[in-house]
Scaffold this motif. Structure first.
Motif, short mmCIF file in Angstrom:
data_model
loop_
_atom_site.label_atom_id
_atom_site.label_comp_id
_atom_site.label_asym_id
_atom_site.label_seq_id
_atom_site.Cartn_x
_atom_site.Cartn_y
_atom_site.Cartn_z
N ASP A 1 81.13 37.78 59.24
CA ASP A 1 80.57 37.18 60.38
C ASP A 1 79.32 37.73 61.25
O ASP A 1 79.55 37.85 62.21
CB ASP A 1 81.47 36.39 61.29
N ARG B 1 80.66 36.12 54.98
CA ARG B 1 79.90 35.18 56.11
C ARG B 1 78.68 36.01 56.69
O ARG B 1 78.73 36.15 57.86
CB ARG B 1 81.14 34.91 57.20
N SER C 1 81.76 37.13 49.89
CA SER C 1 81.75 35.86 49.93
C SER C 1 80.95 35.34 51.09
O SER C 1 80.80 35.83 52.03
CB SER C 1 83.26 35.31 50.05
N HIS C 2 80.59 33.90 50.99
CA HIS C 2 80.06 33.23 52.08
C HIS C 2 78.89 33.96 52.54
O HIS C 2 78.12 34.23 53.45
CB HIS C 2 80.89 33.21 53.16
N ASN C 3 77.77 34.20 51.53
CA ASN C 3 76.60 34.56 51.55
C ASN C 3 75.58 33.65 50.90
O ASN C 3 75.89 32.71 50.61
CB ASN C 3 76.48 36.09 51.00
N HIS D 1 81.76 31.09 47.38
CA HIS D 1 81.04 30.43 48.46
C HIS D 1 79.53 31.07 48.42
O HIS D 1 79.15 31.66 49.37
CB HIS D 1 81.57 30.54 49.52
N ASN D 2 78.92 31.29 47.34
CA ASN D 2 77.54 31.79 47.02
C ASN D 2 76.77 30.65 46.39
O ASN D 2 77.23 29.41 46.44
CB ASN D 2 77.52 33.15 46.66
#
Length: 260
Positions: free
Chosen positions: A60, A83, A106-108, A130-131
């Motif tokens: 984050d 993130r 993840s989340h990038n 989540h990319n």
């Protein structure tokens, strides 16, 4: 006693402007969490802990890239960069972290996996969910110790056959991608126990899927199982074509047949 207390340090939900106060802790820090600090980049001063840090968590934050010299974290076993704003591919410096076992990216905004992963021989868990990954999954083939792989919520339209090299893989998540069909690669993943395929656009299933109920209900040899699976797999389009053929017969022909 002081060194023991400082082996695990969490700094979360603060705006960390400079890490210089951390330098007073010495070089024995083992675990460092800098989540939710608004860090646009990792300060170079953190290299002070490169020889001792085992776990680094910077989730984050709006980090766009890893700093020069990051490969000096030779003892790092867990790295969590979830993130953040990493793009467009996996940082090449990660391939130098020979002891890394857990990697969370993840989340990038990563669009492809690259050869930066091939050097991670000790890696057991990779979360790249989540990319926007659409290619490059073949670069995972060298991760022979990988047991958990999460590629969900990406843009994969196919799964590379090279994944068959992951003989120790136990959990695979490729849900919420753009898969239309599955290759026979899963036949080679003998250790696989959890496979998630939800949220795709699968139109066909590989023959091994039909083996699952037979394995539980009947005690038959492997060769017979494959024979039964092939028959079941082939009979579906035959039934479909036969059904279409009957329903599409011209009405005049049917009427003529009924007359006789």
């Amino acid at each position: 006693m002081l060194n023991i207390l400082y082996q695990n340090l969490w700094i979360r939900a603060y705006c960390l402007v400079s890490p210089k106060p951390l330098l007073k802790l010495g070089s024995e820090l083992k675990s460092l969490t800098l989540g939710s600090n608004g860090l646009g980049r990792l300060p170079k001063d953190l290299l002070t802990f490169a020889s001792s840090l085992v776990e680094l968590n910077v989730h984050d934050n709006p980090i766009k890239m890893l700093p020069v010299g990051f490969e000096q974290f030779t003892m790092l076993e867990t790295l969590r960069v979830a993130r953040n704003d990493l793009s467009p591919s996996v940082p090449m410096t990660l391939g130098m972290l020979k002891h890394l076992r857990i990697l969370d990216i993840s989340h990038n905004r990563i669009k492809s996996l690259n050869s930066g992963l091939t050097g991670l021989a000790a890696l057991t868990k990779l979360d790249a969910s989540h990319n926007a990954i659409a290619s490059g999954d073949e670069h995972i083939m060298g991760l022979e110790n990988l047991t958990s792989l999460d590629l969900s919520h990406n843009k994969l339209s196919a799964v590379s056959d090279r994944l068959s090299a992951l003989a120790r893989l136990v959990s695979l998540n490729v849900g919420h991608n753009a898969l239309l069909e599955l290759p026979d690669v899963f036949d080679s993943l003998t250790s696989l126990r959890m496979l998630q395929l939800d949220g795709n656009m699968l139109q066909t299933l590989p023959p091994f899927v039909y083996l699952i109920p037979l394995i539980f209900l009947f005690s038959v040899t492997e060769s017979k199982l494959y024979g039964i699976a092939i028959i079941l797999y082939a009979i579906v389009p035959v039934i479909r074509l036969t059904n279409l053929g009957i329903r599409l017969v011209d009405k005049d022909v049917i009427e003529a047949a009924d007359a006789f």
